[in-house]
Design a protein around this motif. Structure first.
Motif, PDB file in Angstrom:
ATOM      1  N   TRP A 106      -1.240  24.245  27.516  1.00 18.50           N
ATOM      2  CA  TRP A 106       0.071  24.487  28.125  1.00 18.50           C
ATOM      3  C   TRP A 106       0.278  25.941  28.513  1.00 18.50           C
ATOM      4  O   TRP A 106       0.935  26.228  29.512  1.00 18.50           O
ATOM      5  CB  TRP A 106       1.170  24.043  27.150  1.00 18.50           C
ATOM      6  CG  TRP A 106       1.078  22.583  26.870  1.00 18.50           C
ATOM      7  CD1 TRP A 106       0.392  21.986  25.856  1.00 18.50           C
ATOM      8  CD2 TRP A 106       1.624  21.521  27.658  1.00 18.50           C
ATOM      9  NE1 TRP A 106       0.485  20.619  25.960  1.00 18.50           N
ATOM     10  CE2 TRP A 106       1.241  20.302  27.047  1.00 18.50           C
ATOM     11  CE3 TRP A 106       2.418  21.484  28.805  1.00 18.50           C
ATOM     12  CZ2 TRP A 106       1.617  19.062  27.560  1.00 18.50           C
ATOM     13  CZ3 TRP A 106       2.793  20.244  29.309  1.00 18.50           C
ATOM     14  CH2 TRP A 106       2.396  19.057  28.695  1.00 18.50           C
ATOM     15  N   VAL A 107      -0.241  26.837  27.698  1.00 17.30           N
ATOM     16  CA  VAL A 107      -0.054  28.272  27.978  1.00 17.30           C
ATOM     17  C   VAL A 107      -1.417  28.950  27.905  1.00 17.30           C
ATOM     18  O   VAL A 107      -2.154  28.777  26.933  1.00 17.30           O
ATOM     19  CB  VAL A 107       0.893  28.922  26.940  1.00 17.30           C
ATOM     20  CG1 VAL A 107       1.068  30.401  27.246  1.00 17.30           C
ATOM     21  CG2 VAL A 107       2.242  28.229  26.922  1.00 17.30           C
ATOM     22  N   ARG A 151       5.329  26.249  18.095  1.00 17.77           N
ATOM     23  CA  ARG A 151       5.936  24.952  18.401  1.00 17.77           C
ATOM     24  C   ARG A 151       5.023  23.816  17.921  1.00 17.77           C
ATOM     25  O   ARG A 151       5.484  22.823  17.368  1.00 17.77           O
ATOM     26  CB  ARG A 151       6.146  24.855  19.920  1.00 17.77           C
ATOM     27  CG  ARG A 151       7.045  23.734  20.331  1.00 17.77           C
ATOM     28  CD  ARG A 151       7.247  23.710  21.828  1.00 17.77           C
ATOM     29  NE  ARG A 151       8.041  24.826  22.325  1.00 17.77           N
ATOM     30  CZ  ARG A 151       8.297  25.026  23.610  1.00 17.77           C
ATOM     31  NH1 ARG A 151       7.790  24.235  24.524  1.00 17.77           N
ATOM     32  NH2 ARG A 151       9.038  26.057  23.998  1.00 17.77           N
ATOM     33  N   GLN A 152       3.720  23.977  18.137  1.00 14.46           N
ATOM     34  CA  GLN A 152       2.767  22.948  17.723  1.00 14.46           C
ATOM     35  C   GLN A 152       2.645  22.904  16.193  1.00 14.46           C
ATOM     36  O   GLN A 152       2.507  21.821  15.617  1.00 14.46           O
ATOM     37  CB  GLN A 152       1.385  23.214  18.350  1.00 14.46           C
ATOM     38  CG  GLN A 152       1.388  23.249  19.872  1.00 14.46           C
ATOM     39  CD  GLN A 152       1.831  21.942  20.508  1.00 14.46           C
ATOM     40  OE1 GLN A 152       1.772  20.887  19.897  1.00 14.46           O
ATOM     41  NE2 GLN A 152       2.303  22.015  21.752  1.00 14.46           N
ATOM     42  N   LYS A 202       4.374  31.590  20.855  1.00 16.37           N
ATOM     43  CA  LYS A 202       5.546  30.727  20.816  1.00 16.37           C
ATOM     44  C   LYS A 202       5.114  29.258  20.886  1.00 16.37           C
ATOM     45  O   LYS A 202       5.625  28.406  20.168  1.00 16.37           O
ATOM     46  CB  LYS A 202       6.444  31.057  22.015  1.00 16.37           C
ATOM     47  CG  LYS A 202       7.924  30.995  21.756  1.00 16.37           C
ATOM     48  CD  LYS A 202       8.643  31.718  22.871  1.00 16.37           C
ATOM     49  CE  LYS A 202       9.876  30.991  23.310  1.00 16.37           C
ATOM     50  NZ  LYS A 202      10.510  31.651  24.464  1.00 16.37           N
ATOM     51  N   GLN A 203       4.166  29.011  21.775  1.00 16.19           N
ATOM     52  CA  GLN A 203       3.669  27.642  21.956  1.00 16.19           C
ATOM     53  C   GLN A 203       2.904  27.172  20.709  1.00 16.19           C
ATOM     54  O   GLN A 203       3.046  26.034  20.281  1.00 16.19           O
ATOM     55  CB  GLN A 203       2.775  27.582  23.200  1.00 16.19           C
ATOM     56  CG  GLN A 203       2.274  26.205  23.561  1.00 16.19           C
ATOM     57  CD  GLN A 203       3.380  25.238  23.923  1.00 16.19           C
ATOM     58  OE1 GLN A 203       3.446  24.132  23.383  1.00 16.19           O
ATOM     59  NE2 GLN A 203       4.274  25.645  24.808  1.00 16.19           N
ATOM     60  N   ALA A 218      -2.025  24.337  22.229  1.00 18.77           N
ATOM     61  CA  ALA A 218      -1.264  25.359  22.967  1.00 18.77           C
ATOM     62  C   ALA A 218      -2.017  25.807  24.225  1.00 18.77           C
ATOM     63  O   ALA A 218      -1.412  26.083  25.260  1.00 18.77           O
ATOM     64  CB  ALA A 218      -0.990  26.565  22.069  1.00 18.77           C
ATOM     65  N   ASN A 250       8.251  20.564  33.398  1.00 17.90           N
ATOM     66  CA  ASN A 250       7.619  19.360  32.844  1.00 17.90           C
ATOM     67  C   ASN A 250       7.139  18.475  33.997  1.00 17.90           C
ATOM     68  O   ASN A 250       7.390  18.760  35.169  1.00 17.90           O
ATOM     69  CB  ASN A 250       8.592  18.607  31.922  1.00 17.90           C
ATOM     70  CG  ASN A 250       9.860  18.181  32.649  1.00 17.90           C
ATOM     71  OD1 ASN A 250       9.922  18.173  33.881  1.00 17.90           O
ATOM     72  ND2 ASN A 250      10.876  17.828  31.887  1.00 17.90           N
ATOM     73  N   LEU A 284       4.143  34.412  24.747  1.00 11.88           N
ATOM     74  CA  LEU A 284       4.339  33.019  25.156  1.00 11.88           C
ATOM     75  C   LEU A 284       3.373  32.092  24.430  1.00 11.88           C
ATOM     76  O   LEU A 284       3.741  30.993  24.012  1.00 11.88           O
ATOM     77  CB  LEU A 284       4.109  32.874  26.664  1.00 11.88           C
ATOM     78  CG  LEU A 284       5.267  33.244  27.573  1.00 11.88           C
ATOM     79  CD1 LEU A 284       4.815  33.194  29.024  1.00 11.88           C
ATOM     80  CD2 LEU A 284       6.436  32.277  27.356  1.00 11.88           C
ATOM     81  N   PHE A 285       2.139  32.586  24.281  1.00 14.05           N
ATOM     82  CA  PHE A 285       1.123  31.766  23.631  1.00 14.05           C
ATOM     83  C   PHE A 285       1.486  31.523  22.160  1.00 14.05           C
ATOM     84  O   PHE A 285       1.429  30.400  21.665  1.00 14.05           O
ATOM     85  CB  PHE A 285      -0.259  32.417  23.747  1.00 14.05           C
ATOM     86  CG  PHE A 285      -1.368  31.541  23.288  1.00 14.05           C
ATOM     87  CD1 PHE A 285      -1.760  30.449  24.054  1.00 14.05           C
ATOM     88  CD2 PHE A 285      -2.024  31.771  22.088  1.00 14.05           C
ATOM     89  CE1 PHE A 285      -2.786  29.607  23.632  1.00 14.05           C
ATOM     90  CE2 PHE A 285      -3.043  30.942  21.662  1.00 14.05           C
ATOM     91  CZ  PHE A 285      -3.428  29.857  22.435  1.00 14.05           C
TER      92      PHE A 285
END
Ligand code: ZN
Length: 251
Positions: free
Chosen positions: A152-153, A134-135, A130-131, A149, A178, A127-128
């Motif tokens: 958020w995670v 995304r950034q 992935k975040q 990141a 959100n 998950l991390f």
């Protein structure tokens, strides 16, 4: 000129010393009375100091297990998991309170929908990453992306979800994690009633500086009814409450 500098230096040292608990091995405890020893004629017998005997180590309540970047998940941590009827695993001991909370919400016409529970280190790592990706895609440097990141995670080993005591809960009409979720009846219901079932909003809006995690109205954490009540009454996040109970002597 020199004298002024020296005076300032001494003053600075005094000020710094005020807040210190210990002045080093040679320092003796301050006299209990402010009167100078020469003035007091009678020897004062002081009650035995409670602090003279070492404090009993306080055993931590399993429900208050703190996992964050400063309190990494212990390598030997194990938890007995149970599958909820929503397809997510949690610590077997919190299934009862979780179901009780969901039923109470349903009785009030609110549908609570768990969408994440227990998470392994490996799942957190995925998950991390992935975040972070995304950034990176948004144009940040690797370093900046990792920093962003983190808001958020939680990086692997630091997630509250590792404890098995945390759940992300949404509602059928709003399943996105959100900040707009906070305006849904489900989020309002949880903010108002979750403590009655032993759950707290783990990352409150007014504690972001302390938790280091952005406001998460969907992330509930089981701490037990009596702890949840105190945390609510005193407006404490888990970091603050844990520090109050167990933090003494922590680095
Ligand atoms: Zn969560």
């Amino acid at each position: 000129m020199k004298r002024i500098v020296l005076t300032g230096l001494v003053l600075g040292l005094i000020l710094c010393g005020c807040g210190e608990r210990s002045l080093g091995p040679s320092a003796s405890p301050e006299p209990a009375s402010e009167a100078s020893p020469a003035v007091s004629a009678q020897p004062v017998s002081l009650p035995p100091e409670e602090s003279s005997s070492p404090r009993e180590p306080v055993e931590e309540d399993w429900r208050l297990m703190l996992v964050n970047p400063d309190h990494l998940l212990p390598d030997d941590f194990t938890v007995e998991l149970a599958m909820t009827s929503y397809g997510y695993e949690v610590d077997a001991r919190i299934v009862g309170p979780l179901n009780a909370m969901i039923e109470a919400a349903a009785a009030d016409g609110v549908t609570l929908l768990p969408c994440y529970g227990y998470r392994t280190r490996e799942q957190s790592a995925q998950l991390f990453e992935k975040q972070v990706s995304r950034q990176l895609a948004a144009g940040l440097s690797r370093e900046a992306a990792v920093e962003e990141a983190r808001k958020w995670v939680a990086p692997p080993g630091t997630s509250d979800h590792h404890t098995g005591l945390a759940l992300d809960i949404v509602t059928p009409e709003h399943q996105v994690l959100n900040h707009a979720f906070a305006e849904t009846p489900a989020a309002r219901w949880m903010a108002g009633h979750s403590t009655e079932y032993g759950f707290v909003i783990r990352f409150p809006e007014d504690k972001q500086e302390i938790t280091g995690i952005t406001y998460e109205p969907w992330h509930l954490r089981y701490v037990g009814e009596e702890h949840a009540r105190v945390m609510r009454e005193q407006n404490l996040c888990l970091e603050e409450y844990w520090e109050q109970l167990y933090g003494e002597g922590e680095a």
